[in-house]
Design an enzyme around this catalytic site. Structure first.
Site, PDB file in Angstrom:
ATOM      1  N   ARG A 104       0.802  -1.154  -0.110  1.00 24.53           N
ATOM      2  CA  ARG A 104      -0.007  -0.180  -0.012  1.00 24.53           C
ATOM      3  C   ARG A 104       0.910   1.306  -0.216  1.00 24.53           C
ATOM      4  O   ARG A 104       1.707   1.435   0.875  1.00 24.53           O
ATOM      5  CB  ARG A 104      -0.954  -0.120   1.211  1.00 24.53           C
ATOM      6  CG  ARG A 104      -1.747   1.222   1.540  1.00 24.53           C
ATOM      7  CD  ARG A 104      -2.966   1.106   0.856  1.00 24.53           C
ATOM      8  NE  ARG A 104      -3.682   0.073   0.833  1.00 24.53           N
ATOM      9  CZ  ARG A 104      -4.594  -0.516  -0.109  1.00 24.53           C
ATOM     10  NH1 ARG A 104      -4.712   0.140  -1.208  1.00 24.53           N
ATOM     11  NH2 ARG A 104      -5.191  -1.654  -0.044  1.00 24.53           N
ATOM     12  N   ARG A 110       2.381  -6.801  -9.324  1.00 27.46           N
ATOM     13  CA  ARG A 110       2.677  -6.033  -8.142  1.00 27.46           C
ATOM     14  C   ARG A 110       2.788  -6.814  -6.910  1.00 27.46           C
ATOM     15  O   ARG A 110       3.398  -6.486  -5.897  1.00 27.46           O
ATOM     16  CB  ARG A 110       1.476  -5.075  -7.888  1.00 27.46           C
ATOM     17  CG  ARG A 110       0.207  -5.695  -7.498  1.00 27.46           C
ATOM     18  CD  ARG A 110      -0.682  -4.543  -7.243  1.00 27.46           C
ATOM     19  NE  ARG A 110      -1.996  -4.943  -6.771  1.00 27.46           N
ATOM     20  CZ  ARG A 110      -2.988  -4.606  -5.793  1.00 27.46           C
ATOM     21  NH1 ARG A 110      -2.948  -3.315  -5.366  1.00 27.46           N
ATOM     22  NH2 ARG A 110      -4.312  -5.020  -5.829  1.00 27.46           N
ATOM     23  N   HIS A 137       0.558   2.717 -10.521  1.00 29.13           N
ATOM     24  CA  HIS A 137      -0.412   2.950  -9.586  1.00 29.13           C
ATOM     25  C   HIS A 137      -0.072   3.933  -8.581  1.00 29.13           C
ATOM     26  O   HIS A 137       0.187   3.423  -7.366  1.00 29.13           O
ATOM     27  CB  HIS A 137      -0.915   1.568  -8.958  1.00 29.13           C
ATOM     28  CG  HIS A 137      -2.250   1.603  -7.861  1.00 29.13           C
ATOM     29  ND1 HIS A 137      -2.644   2.845  -7.352  1.00 29.13           N
ATOM     30  CD2 HIS A 137      -2.896   0.645  -7.489  1.00 29.13           C
ATOM     31  CE1 HIS A 137      -3.675   2.522  -6.811  1.00 29.13           C
ATOM     32  NE2 HIS A 137      -3.851   1.142  -6.465  1.00 29.13           N
ATOM     33  N   ASP A 149     -13.294   8.111  -7.466  1.00 31.02           N
ATOM     34  CA  ASP A 149     -12.530   6.915  -8.178  1.00 31.02           C
ATOM     35  C   ASP A 149     -12.881   7.098  -9.719  1.00 31.02           C
ATOM     36  O   ASP A 149     -14.081   6.745 -10.046  1.00 31.02           O
ATOM     37  CB  ASP A 149     -12.951   5.733  -7.485  1.00 31.02           C
ATOM     38  CG  ASP A 149     -12.235   4.523  -8.357  1.00 31.02           C
ATOM     39  OD1 ASP A 149     -11.249   4.669  -8.701  1.00 31.02           O
ATOM     40  OD2 ASP A 149     -12.342   3.342  -7.470  1.00 31.02           O
ATOM     41  N   GLU A 158      -2.655   7.990 -11.212  1.00 35.04           N
ATOM     42  CA  GLU A 158      -2.207   6.815 -12.047  1.00 35.04           C
ATOM     43  C   GLU A 158      -2.028   6.943 -13.573  1.00 35.04           C
ATOM     44  O   GLU A 158      -3.205   7.103 -14.051  1.00 35.04           O
ATOM     45  CB  GLU A 158      -2.938   5.765 -11.577  1.00 35.04           C
ATOM     46  CG  GLU A 158      -3.252   5.567 -10.074  1.00 35.04           C
ATOM     47  CD  GLU A 158      -4.149   4.477  -9.779  1.00 35.04           C
ATOM     48  OE1 GLU A 158      -4.144   3.398 -10.521  1.00 35.04           O
ATOM     49  OE2 GLU A 158      -4.894   4.562  -8.808  1.00 35.04           O
TER      50      GLU A 158
HETATM   51  O1  TA6 Z   1      -6.781   2.649  -9.073  1.00 33.53           O
HETATM   52  C1  TA6 Z   1      -7.673   2.916  -8.276  1.00 33.53           C
HETATM   53  C2  TA6 Z   1      -8.327   1.761  -7.484  1.00 33.53           C
HETATM   54  O2  TA6 Z   1      -8.597   0.792  -8.667  1.00 33.53           O
HETATM   55  C3  TA6 Z   1      -9.510   2.106  -6.533  1.00 33.53           C
HETATM   56  O3  TA6 Z   1     -10.658   1.437  -7.230  1.00 33.53           O
HETATM   57  C4  TA6 Z   1      -9.221   1.411  -5.400  1.00 33.53           C
HETATM   58  O4  TA6 Z   1      -9.825   0.238  -5.183  1.00 33.53           O
HETATM   59  C5  TA6 Z   1      -7.815   1.538  -5.301  1.00 33.53           C
HETATM   60  O5  TA6 Z   1      -7.303   1.312  -6.769  1.00 33.53           O
HETATM   61  C6  TA6 Z   1      -7.040   0.554  -4.460  1.00 33.53           C
HETATM   62  O6  TA6 Z   1      -6.490  -0.752  -5.079  1.00 33.53           O
HETATM   63  P1  TA6 Z   1      -5.701  -1.741  -4.383  1.00 33.53           P
HETATM   64  O7  TA6 Z   1      -6.045  -2.905  -5.292  1.00 33.53           O
HETATM   65  O8  TA6 Z   1      -4.471  -1.121  -4.203  1.00 33.53           O
HETATM   66  O9  TA6 Z   1      -6.305  -1.774  -3.058  1.00 33.53           O
END
Ligand code: TA6
Length: 288
Positions: free
Chosen positions: A56, A79, A157, A201, A261
């Protein structure tokens, strides 16, 4: 003689260029090592690595998926995989005042069962420049021997730290169409800058090569420079309620982060055998 010339004549020789460096940590309990690129002026990040949990923070690489049709499996396997540290001569040689590191993720038989029968090479070069610029170039190659094409999606991301989400602005999106993933609708951005006051989002489509994150409290602008391979910009902040549902997301942390992103996620990219796709993003920060 102008004051400017006078002061430069007494300033002495220019300070030696301080080069970014790279070093390797010892092996962790899974046998892997971390590579740390550092720039003399600072700029460091910390992240906890507890596979199979994705990290994260930082810049997870989303490949070969972004969303699947049911929104169940997000962001693909790249990832959470262990990449090989390598030296990739196919990338152009970086200049001496840059530190860099190359990574490779490739296919082993029976790996990646949610994307079976595809042989690929996924290469990443990360370059840290003398002023803290961070450049990432990804190359995806189809090395299928069965003559089959494959299709994928991709995103950097990127999590950014901001002083206060209420004092954060995204510039460069006005007039663009976007998909809103909270209500599954498409709209056109009318605001000259994007501000935040609730969960958001979205995927902005056909975006320009540069998007800026302005931090009004820090008086800092982060610029995302990207090439044509990355037509979309995803913007995400979970806000209070959603952050509370994410186990590795601190309850208050939504106030000091934003994901912006650079992505190719709206439609799939198809590669035939031996074809290669590349995508670069460069991040730079400036105080004002
Ligand atoms: O990239 C945006 C997103 O897809 C959101 O919808 C949200 O869920 C976020 O990523 C977090 O994704 P992750 O899989 O890293 O928890």
């Amino acid at each position: 003689m102008s004051a400017e010339t006078a002061s430069s004549s007494t300033a002495g020789p220019p300070a030696p260029v301080q080069r970014p460096t790279r070093r390797f940590t010892g092996r962790n309990n899974r046998g892997g090592r971390s590579v740390i690129l550092s720039q003399p002026g600072g700029y460091s990040t910390e992240a906890v690595y507890r596979p199979p949990q994705p990290i994260r923070g930082g810049i997870p690489i989303c490949f070969p998926k972004f969303f699947d049709e049911e929104f169940l499996e997000k962001h693909g396997f790249a990832r959470t995989e262990v990449w090989i540290l390598t030296h990739d001569t196919a990338f152009p040689p970086p200049t001496p005042d840059h530190a860099y590191v190359d990574f490779l993720l490739d296919h082993k038989p029976d790996d990646f069962q949610d994307w079976p029968n595809h042989k690929f090479e996924l290469r990443l070069r990360v370059i840290l420049g003398p002023t803290g610029d961070l450049t990432m170039t990804t190359r995806v190659k189809n090395v299928n021997t069965n003559g089959e094409p494959f299709a994928f999606k991709f995103a950097y991301h990127s999590y950014f730290s901001v002083s206060n989400i209420l004092a954060t602005r995204i510039e460069g999106l006005q007039g663009l169409d976007y998909r809103d993933y909270l209500n599954h609708n498409q709209f056109t951005e009318e605001a000259d800058v994007l501000t935040f006051e609730e969960e958001l989002d979205r995927a902005y489509l056909n975006t320009p090569d540069e998007i800026r994150i302005r931090d009004l409290e820090l008086r800092r602008v982060i610029t995302i420079h990207k090439d044509d391979s990355l037509p979309e910009i995803v913007v995400w902040n979970p806000w209070e309620d959603d952050a509370g549902l994410i186990s590795d997301f601190g309850y208050e942390e939504y106030k000091e982060m934003i994901c912006v992103e650079a992505a190719a996620m709206d439609s799939e990219i198809t590669l035939n055998p031996n074809e290669e796709w590349t995508a670069t993003q460069r991040l730079s920060a400036k105080e004002y």
